[in-house]
Structures are given as structure tokens and as C-alpha cells.
Motif scaffolding. Structure first.
Motif, PDB file in Angstrom:
ATOM      1  N   GLN A 116      -2.918 -10.989  18.390  1.00  0.00           N
ATOM      2  CA  GLN A 116      -4.109 -11.671  17.906  1.00  0.00           C
ATOM      3  C   GLN A 116      -5.380 -10.999  18.455  1.00  0.00           C
ATOM      4  OE1 GLN A 116      -4.177 -15.826  18.915  1.00  0.00           O
ATOM      5  NE2 GLN A 116      -6.046 -16.242  17.741  1.00  0.00           N
TER       6      GLN A 116
ATOM      7  N   THR B 274       0.599 -20.163  17.739  1.00  0.00           N
ATOM      8  CA  THR B 274       0.666 -20.439  19.182  1.00  0.00           C
ATOM      9  C   THR B 274       0.991 -21.900  19.498  1.00  0.00           C
ATOM     10  OG1 THR B 274      -0.862 -18.613  19.638  1.00  0.00           O
ATOM     11  CG2 THR B 274      -0.576 -20.266  21.362  1.00  0.00           C
TER      12      THR B 274
ATOM     13  N   PHE C  56      -1.850 -16.185  13.031  1.00  0.00           N
ATOM     14  CA  PHE C  56      -1.619 -16.034  14.468  1.00  0.00           C
ATOM     15  C   PHE C  56      -2.206 -17.215  15.238  1.00  0.00           C
ATOM     16  CE2 PHE C  56       0.063 -12.065  13.550  1.00  0.00           C
ATOM     17  CZ  PHE C  56       0.470 -11.387  14.692  1.00  0.00           C
TER      18      PHE C  56
ATOM     19  N   VAL D  99       2.251 -12.744  20.890  1.00  0.00           N
ATOM     20  CA  VAL D  99       1.373 -13.209  19.796  1.00  0.00           C
ATOM     21  C   VAL D  99      -0.089 -13.098  20.212  1.00  0.00           C
ATOM     22  CG1 VAL D  99       0.656 -15.238  18.459  1.00  0.00           C
ATOM     23  CG2 VAL D  99       3.080 -14.722  18.743  1.00  0.00           C
TER      24      VAL D  99
END
Length: 587
Positions: free
Chosen positions: A79, A45, A41, A75
Motif C-alpha cells: 500500500q 487490512t 488495499f 499489505v
């Protein structure tokens, strides 16, 4: 002589710690999965940012850009949830593991010989049981899993960077070995520094614990200034130990930040030139600028978390050293003593606290069931040692101690001590109620039994006169009671167990005349028909004994009744009686 190379990480020690994880293997496995997910994760990004810029901003496609922004937000939410779960269960695992080790350690301490405690600092043992345990918990809560997560994040991030643009990745790769070397050197010096810190923490705890416990003595002898100076010296060493860790941190972390900033600058310069000529997209340049802190910051955090890991490993080494100490009395007896008749025999018993310095030198004597014997002699003659050996607080060097013709080593420790009640001169009371100090939380002894026993020995009214009566909290070491009152509680504690053998170790030496009379009356009652050994301090107890054993320098020099011993011309007891007891009798 070649110096042995010091390991940065003790894998043998960690393997031993890992054994305590087995009951929590499912949580451990789940944490490992979370670590992998968090690494992925983290790397996604910047990649989504690159695509958003290249396909949305550069292509002038706002819908596409908005799509990727929403995707990045999703995301981020995922996360965050994984991060919360990871942090909670990593700490939960550490505390659960430490709970098990602490229970094992305390159970181990409960079975040590008295000799171990004679030679050990209480403050150090408290440090091992409390402070060091928290450091071990940090190995998993803040150390190991965090390092594993950061290392995996670095690997995933660098993989994404190589996939995106290998040329820009090489610029990053040039600075990475320098920081890795600095990290390794930092870890080596930090381990040494933390070992010194833990030593000084133990010394500080031990010093403070002893001085607070003995505060009355310090003030009585006006030692405040001297002890204050000693504390300043110990505290100064403690400060210097910590300052070493601060110094190493102050060197390493600025170097790490400098390396990261230089790398970003190089990538921005080289990547910017390539953006101008069209060989690198704008999204790729932004992606790399985002990746570099993600690559360097974990390395910096690894060093920081390694500090925590090192402290935990040092603490674990100290705790396992106590766990590996074999100082228990061998409890190999197979006979369970439900009730002793009370016949006691010491046959040629030798004993020493220090090797080659015998305290008992082949003593022999017999006590018949139901008899009361008094042991008298000068300080250091070995009187209290006899009591310690009868309870198997220490192992004898040679000879044998028999109860009802059975060697006490053949009797289980628990059943042996359950049949012997001891009232000591120095009474220890816990910070608890009077009732709990009497029963020691034994569920087999009811409050009604305690009330009845107190009435029988004449102290029921005294206890009821206290606030809350039997539920009065006497505070630490029984400071809310006088020495005489503490002695009465101790006597009742022994009485309610209904022992086969009663031992009074100078039990009336520090009480007032009123308390002494209460105890004397109780003594007459409880010793009737029961084997009793009295280390005598007062004349009344000595004269009533069926037999008096006179000791000097580890030997029995005389035995007999009070009258028999007084008839011996220039006898040891007669001289002792005239010097110590006669004045009391006349008074």
C-alpha cells in the motif's frame, strides 16, 4: 425572476481540461488503476485483522495469528509503495498539463492587440499566468484523483462491511446521509467563497505590482501614507474572503468528527452486546471499529480536497476566459516582405482608440524611399498613433496604409515588423545582459556584428566601460543605466537589425547632451539612404528632415520643408517653431 441553479461541479469545464490530458493518457490510465488498488488495499487490512483475531487470538493459535500479522505487514508495504507512486504521478500529471496550458496562454498573450493591454491589469494577467496555473495543477495533483480514491475507498469499505455484518452496517448507514448532506452544503458555500478569494487575490496582485513598479512616483509625491491605507483596505477584503473559507471549515469538520465518533460509539455499544450473547465475533467488532474511520475520514477528506478542486476550477475558468478572448491582429497576409524599398503612403486613414472618438481623421501623406520625414505637433495630436498603425499594433478604422504600393494588411505581421525598427522615447530593457537586450536573443545577430555596429555609431567604448562590458546585466527595466544610456542601447538594438524603415519616436527627448550627440551622429548614419520617420522633439532633427508633417487634433494641417513652412504667415509650424524651437536654436 428565477435564479439559475449554480452547479457544484462544472462538467463542461472539466471536459475542456480533460482535452489536455490526452497526451498523457497512459499515465492517466495508470493512475486510475492505482486508485482501484489503493481502495482495495485499504479495505483488506481491517478484514485481515478480523480473521487474525477470530482464528488466531480467540482460537489460541499463535502461529496463525503471526501469519496474518506478517500478511498485514506485506499489505502495508504494498500500500505504501502504491501510495508513493500515486502521489508522485498525480502531481506529475498536474504539472505537465499546466505546462501545456501555460505555454498556450503565453503564446496567446504574445499575439494580443495593444488595445487589450491598454485595458488590462498587468497584475491580473500575472495572476492568471502563474498563481491560477498552480491551482489548476492542484486539480489533478491534490483534487480529482484524491477525491476519486476516497470515493472508491468508501464504496469498497462499505461493501466489506455489508458482507461482514449487515446489521452493524445499518447503524453506520443511519449517520452517513446526514454527513453527505452536510458535505454538499459545505461544497456549495465553499465554491462561492473561493470565487471571492480568487477575485481578491487578483486585486491584491494588481495593486502590489503597480505600486512597486511606480514606487519612485509614490515617494516623489509623498503618497506612502495614502497607498498604505489603500493596501490595508485591499488586504482586509482579502483576509475577509479567506476567513469565510475558514469559517465554513470550522463548522463542517467538527460535525464530521462528531458524526464519526457517535457512529463508533453506537457500533461499540450494539456490537459489544452482540459479542456478549455470541451473535457477533470479537474480530468483527474490531473490524467495524477500524472500518468506520476509513468510511468517514475519506468523506471528510473529500470535502477538504473539494476545496482544492473548487479553487482549481475557479482558476481554470479565469484562465480559459483569457484563452477565449479574441483580441489578435488578423495575420492573414500572404506576402512575405524580405526587403522594403521604403515608399510609404497613408490614404484617408481614420482610427480611434475609443469608439466614436477619432484620433486620426482621414489623414493622407506620402513618404518616398530614402526620405526622412519629421512629424511635429502638440501632445495628443496623433503622432505616435501613426507609428503604432504602421506596425499594425492597432487596426485602422478606415482607409489604407501602403508600403511599396502594398497594403500592410496583405503582408505577414512578422515580416512587416522585421523590416521596421522603432526607437521609443520610453525605453524598455529586460533584466538581462546588454548583448541580449540588443539582439533580443536573435541567433542571426552575432556578438561580432553588435560590436561592429556599436563602433559605427560611436558607443562601443561606452559599453566597454561598464562592468563585464556587453555582458553587463542591466537588471529589471534597465535600472542600472541612466535614461541616456538606455536610449543608446535601444538605438543600437534598432540599428543591428538593418531595417528598411526606421522610426524614432521622440528618441532623444530625455537624454543628456553627450548621449544626444552620439544618437544624432548615429541618426545621420542610419537614416542615410533609408526611409525614416521621426517624431521630432529637438530642432536639429526637424531642420534636417526632407519633409515635415505638422499635426493638430488628428489632422495634418501643414506639410513641407523647414524653410517652406517658416514662410507661411501665421502658420501652425511657424508659431510652434517660435514658441518651442527658436529658443533652443538661440541657446
Amino acid at each position: 425572476m428565477t435564479k439559475k441553479k449554480e452547479n457544484i461541479f462544472d462538467f463542461v469545464l472539466f471536459k475542456r481540461l480533460f482535452q489536455y490530458i490526452r497526451p498523457y493518457k497512459f499515465v492517466f490510465t495508470g493512475l486510475c488503476i492505482l486508485v482501484i488498488l489503493l481502495a482495495l488495499f485499504s479495505a483488506i487490512t481491517p478484514r485481515l485483522t478480523k480473521v487474525a483475531i477470530d482464528t488466531g487470538v480467540s482460537a489460541n493459535a499463535p502461529e496463525t495469528f503471526l501469519y496474518y500479522v506478517v500478511l498485514m505487514f506485506a499489505v502495508l508495504i504494498g500500500q505504501t509503495l502504491f501510495q508513493l507512486t500515486f502521489i508522485y504521478y498525480a502531481s506529475w500529471l498536474g504539472q505537465s498539463l499546466v505546462k501545456d496550458i501555460r505555454i498556450k496562454l503565453f503564446n496567446h498573450l504574445l499575439r494580443f492587440k495593444m488595445k487589450y493591454y491598454d485595458n488590462s491589469s498587468v497584475g491580473v494577467l500575472i495572476t492568471r499566468s502563474v498563481t491560477d496555473m498552480e491551482r489548476i495543477a492542484d486539480i489533478f495533483g491534490q483534487g480529482l484523483f484524491m477525491i476519486f480514491r476516497d470515493v472508491l475507498t468508501m464504496a469498497v469499505v462499505f461493501g466489506f462491511m455489508m458482507f461482514s455484518n449487515w446489521k452493524l452496517s445499518l447503524i453506520v448507514l443511519v449517520m452517513l446521509p446526514i454527513l453527505l448532506y452536510a458535505t454538499r452544503v459545505f461544497q456549495k458555500y465553499m465554491k462561492s467563497a473561493f470565487e471571492e478569494v480568487r477575485t481578491e487575490v487578483s486585486n491584491l496582485n494588481s495593486f502590489v505590482q503597480e505600486r512597486i513598479t511606480g514606487m519612485k512616483i509614490l515617494q516623489l509625491f509623498s503618497r506612502e501614507t495614502i497607498e498604505y491605507k489603500k493596501f490595508k483596505e485591499i488586504n482586509e477584503r482579502h483576509k475577509k474572503g479567506w476567513l469565510k473559507t475558514v469559517w465554513y471549515n470550522s463548522i463542517f469538520f467538527p460535525i464530521a468528527d462528531l458524526a464519526s465518533s457517535i457512529t463508533i460509539g453506537l457500533v461499540a455499544w450494539y456490537g459489544g452486546l452482540n459479542v456478549i450473547v455470541g451473535t457477533v465475533s470479537q474480530g468483527t467488532l474490531v473490524e467495524f471499529i477500524m472500518y468506520i474511520p476509513m468510511l468517514f475520514r475519506p468523506l471528510r477528506q473529500i470535502a477538504d480536497k473539494f476545496n482544492t478542486l473548487q479553487m482549481g476550477m475557479v482558476a481554470a475558468t479565469r484562465v480559459f476566459k483569457v484563452l477565449d478572448t479574441t483580441s489578435q491582429i488578423d495575420d492573414n497576409g500572404t506576402t512575405v516582405a524580405n526587403q522594403f524599398k521604403g515608399n510609404i503612403a497613408f490614404n484617408e486613414v481614420y482610427f480611434n482608440y475609443v469608439e466614436d472618438e477619432d484620433v486620426l481623421k482621414g489623414i493622407s501623406f506620402n513618404v518616398n524611399a530614402g526620405e526622412t520625414i519629421a512629424i511635429v505637433g502638440a501632445t495628443g495630436a496623433g503622432k505616435s498613433t501613426i507609428i503604432n498603425l504602421l506596425n499594425r499594433f492597432y487596426e485602422i478604422k478606415d482607409g489604407a496604409i501602403l508600403v511599396d504600393d502594398t497594403d500592410i494588411r496583405e503582408v505577414t505581421l512578422a515580416s512587416l515588423r522585421k523590416q521596421i525598427a522603432v526607437v521609443l522615447q520610453d525605453v524598455f530593457l529586460f533584466a538581462d545582459t546588454i548583448l541580449n537586450n540588443i539582439t533580443l536573443n536573435n541567433p542571426d545577430i552575432t556578438e561580432e556584428q553588435v560590436h561592429l555596429a556599436a563602433k559605427e555609431i560611436g558607443i562601443h567604448d561606452f559599453i566597454l566601460s561598464l562592468p563585464n562590458g556587453y555582458h553587463y546585466n542591466v537588471k529589471e527595466r534597465g535600472v542600472m543605466l541612466s535614461s541616456g544610456q538606455r536610449q543608446l542601447i535601444s538605438f543600437l538594438r534598432a540599428y543591428v537589425t538593418n531595417p528598411s524603415i526606421l522610426v524614432l519616436d521622440e528618441a532623444t527627448s530625455s537624454v543628456d547632451s553627450y548621449s544626444e550627440q552620439l544618437i544624432q551622429n548615429a541618426t545621420d548614419k542610419i537614416t542615410k539612404g533609408r526611409t525614416s520617420i521621426v517624431i521630432a522633439h529637438r530642432l536639429a532633427t526637424v531642420k534636417k528632415a526632407d519633409k515635415i508633417i505638422v499635426m493638430d487634433a488628428g489632422n495634418i494641417v501643414e506639410q513641407g520643408t523647414h524653410e517652406e513652412l517658416l514662410k507661411k504667415e501665421d502658420g501652425y509650424y511657424k508659431n510652434l517653431y517660435e514658441v518651442q524651437f527658436l529658443e533652443e536654436e538661440v541657446a
